[in-house]
Structures are given as C-alpha cells and as structure tokens.
Design an enzyme around this catalytic site. Structure first.
Site, PDB file in Angstrom:
ATOM      1  N   HIS A   1     -68.178-123.935   7.599  1.00  0.00           N
ATOM      2  CA  HIS A   1     -67.210-124.947   8.027  1.00  0.00           C
ATOM      3  C   HIS A   1     -66.797-124.824   9.493  1.00  0.00           C
ATOM      4  O   HIS A   1     -66.580-125.840  10.154  1.00  0.00           O
ATOM      5  CB  HIS A   1     -65.940-124.863   7.165  1.00  0.00           C
TER       6      HIS A   1
ATOM      7  N   THR B   1     -57.011-103.448  12.226  1.00  0.00           N
ATOM      8  CA  THR B   1     -56.763-104.568  11.304  1.00  0.00           C
ATOM      9  C   THR B   1     -57.741-105.730  11.478  1.00  0.00           C
ATOM     10  O   THR B   1     -57.783-106.632  10.635  1.00  0.00           O
ATOM     11  CB  THR B   1     -55.367-105.154  11.576  1.00  0.00           C
TER      12      THR B   1
ATOM     13  N   ASP C   1     -62.288-100.705  18.901  1.00  0.00           N
ATOM     14  CA  ASP C   1     -61.376 -99.717  19.493  1.00  0.00           C
ATOM     15  C   ASP C   1     -61.437 -98.484  18.589  1.00  0.00           C
ATOM     16  O   ASP C   1     -62.289 -98.399  17.685  1.00  0.00           O
ATOM     17  CB  ASP C   1     -59.962-100.294  19.685  1.00  0.00           C
TER      18      ASP C   1
ATOM     19  N   GLY D   1     -55.857-107.889  16.223  1.00  0.00           N
ATOM     20  CA  GLY D   1     -55.704-107.871  17.678  1.00  0.00           C
ATOM     21  C   GLY D   1     -56.976-108.357  18.364  1.00  0.00           C
ATOM     22  O   GLY D   1     -56.934-109.166  19.303  1.00  0.00           O
TER      23      GLY D   1
ATOM     24  N   CYS E   1     -61.295-103.382  14.835  1.00  0.00           N
ATOM     25  CA  CYS E   1     -60.146-102.567  15.242  1.00  0.00           C
ATOM     26  C   CYS E   1     -59.462-102.108  13.960  1.00  0.00           C
ATOM     27  O   CYS E   1     -60.076-102.144  12.889  1.00  0.00           O
ATOM     28  CB  CYS E   1     -59.223-103.340  16.190  1.00  0.00           C
TER      29      CYS E   1
ATOM     30  N   HIS F   1     -68.000-131.365   9.447  1.00  0.00           N
ATOM     31  CA  HIS F   1     -67.414-130.203  10.127  1.00  0.00           C
ATOM     32  C   HIS F   1     -67.656-130.255  11.637  1.00  0.00           C
ATOM     33  O   HIS F   1     -66.878-129.687  12.399  1.00  0.00           O
ATOM     34  CB  HIS F   1     -67.951-128.911   9.519  1.00  0.00           C
TER      35      HIS F   1
HETATM   36  C1  RB5 Z   1     -54.467 -99.543  17.222  1.00  0.00           C
HETATM   37  O1  RB5 Z   1     -53.523 -98.633  16.748  1.00  0.00           O
HETATM   38  C2  RB5 Z   1     -54.306-100.878  16.494  1.00  0.00           C
HETATM   39  O2  RB5 Z   1     -53.164-101.516  16.950  1.00  0.00           O
HETATM   40  C3  RB5 Z   1     -55.540-101.731  16.680  1.00  0.00           C
HETATM   41  O3  RB5 Z   1     -56.655-101.064  16.215  1.00  0.00           O
HETATM   42  C4  RB5 Z   1     -55.536-103.077  15.977  1.00  0.00           C
HETATM   43  O4  RB5 Z   1     -55.262-102.935  14.617  1.00  0.00           O
HETATM   44  C5  RB5 Z   1     -54.753-104.126  16.620  1.00  0.00           C
HETATM   45  O5  RB5 Z   1     -54.665-105.261  16.162  1.00  0.00           O
END
Ligand code: RB5
Length: 158
Positions: free
Chosen positions: A98, A67, A8, A70, A65, A133
């Site tokens: 694993h 983090t 994203d 998501g 993304c 595993h």
């Molecule tokens: C977008 O702002 C952010 O929510 C997305 O990139 C991600 O980190 C979601 O888990």
C-alpha cells in the site's frame, strides 16, 4: 536489490544477526555502522541511509535502533523517504503493497532476530500494488513538496 543498513547501539546486535541470516544472492548489503555497542546518536545513522535511498544509490534501507522509532522519525525528514516501523508480519506486507515504503525500521529492544528476519524477508520481497495506492503516494509527495504553501492556505504557521 541494493540495501543500505545501519543501526545505533540499541539495534547493533539485531543488525549483526540480520546480516548473518540474510545473505541471499538477491541481496547486496552495505553496512553504514555503527560497529560496536558503544553509545552513538541514531540521527547520524538514519540520515546517512535515508539520503542514500532517496538519491537512488540504494533500492531500500533498513534501520535498527532500540525501538525503531527514532530512526523512523529521522528518515522521514528526507524527501522521498517513506520509512515505517514494523514489528509484525501483516504490516510488513501491507506497507509494501500500500505505501511502497522504502525504509524499514525495527527495534532491537522490541523483537528478536527470528521475528525480525521474517519481517525483513516479507518486506524485501513484497511488491507495491500500485493502482489506487499510487494516487495516495502522489498526495504524500504533494504534502512533501508544498508543506509551506499548504500551511499558509490553512492559515497555519510552520
Ligand atoms: C538509545 O538509547 C535509544 O533511544 C535508541 O536506540 C532508539 O530507541 C531511539 O528511538
């Protein structure tokens, strides 16, 4: 190895840098978007890659993304996907050995391109260990295939 990649807006710049750095003859990349830093919805991109990895069209997937989290949540909704968010080298190796993870997710707001390249290279080159595993992967498949019956057996509603 055929690898599907997508991001994203939060992972777009990291994807761009990874694609530049990981142009090895062993890796055949297909980029499923997004193509700019304009805001988009990560589930749309995770879905596309996860379905293509689960179908066997691609050997692995990488999703980026902000983090990594998501993307990981969405990808793991697709049966057959074992997606993991990894931000360190040890976990990159351990999850291949694993868990036989088939999708790697990382966060463009969490790590830089050097760390992401190291993690991706380890993750792409480490084989699954099999053995004990494999039994555990079978148990994952059992949960996936029988979630409704298992919940009923436990007296739970899903
Ligand atoms: C977008 O702002 C952010 O929510 C997305 O990139 C991600 O980190 C979601 O888990």
């Amino acid at each position: 190895m055929r690898i599907a990649i997508a991001s994203d807006h939060g992972g777009y710049e990291l994807k761009r840098q990874l694609l530049e750095r990981l142009q090895d003859p062993d890796f055949e990349w297909s980029d499923f978007g997004c193509a700019t830093e304009d805001a988009v919805d990560y589930p749309d991109y995770a879905e596309v890659v996860a379905l293509r990895v689960a179908s066997g069209e691609f050997d692995r997937g990488i999703l980026l993304c902000g983090t990594g989290l998501g993307m990981c949540i969405v990808a793991n909704k697709v049966p057959g996907i074992r997606a993991v968010t990894v931000h360190d080298a040890f976990s990159a190796q351990a999850t291949r050995e694993h868990n036989d993870s088939n999708i790697l997710t990382m966060g463009g707001r969490v790590i830089d391109a050097n760390a992401a390249e190291t993690i991706a290279r380890i993750w792409l080159s480490t084989p699954f260990m099999g053995g004990r595993h494999e039994r555990r992967l079978e148990k994952i498949r059992r949960v996936e295939a029988h979630v409704q019956e298992l919940a009923e057996e436990a007296g739970l509603q899903t």
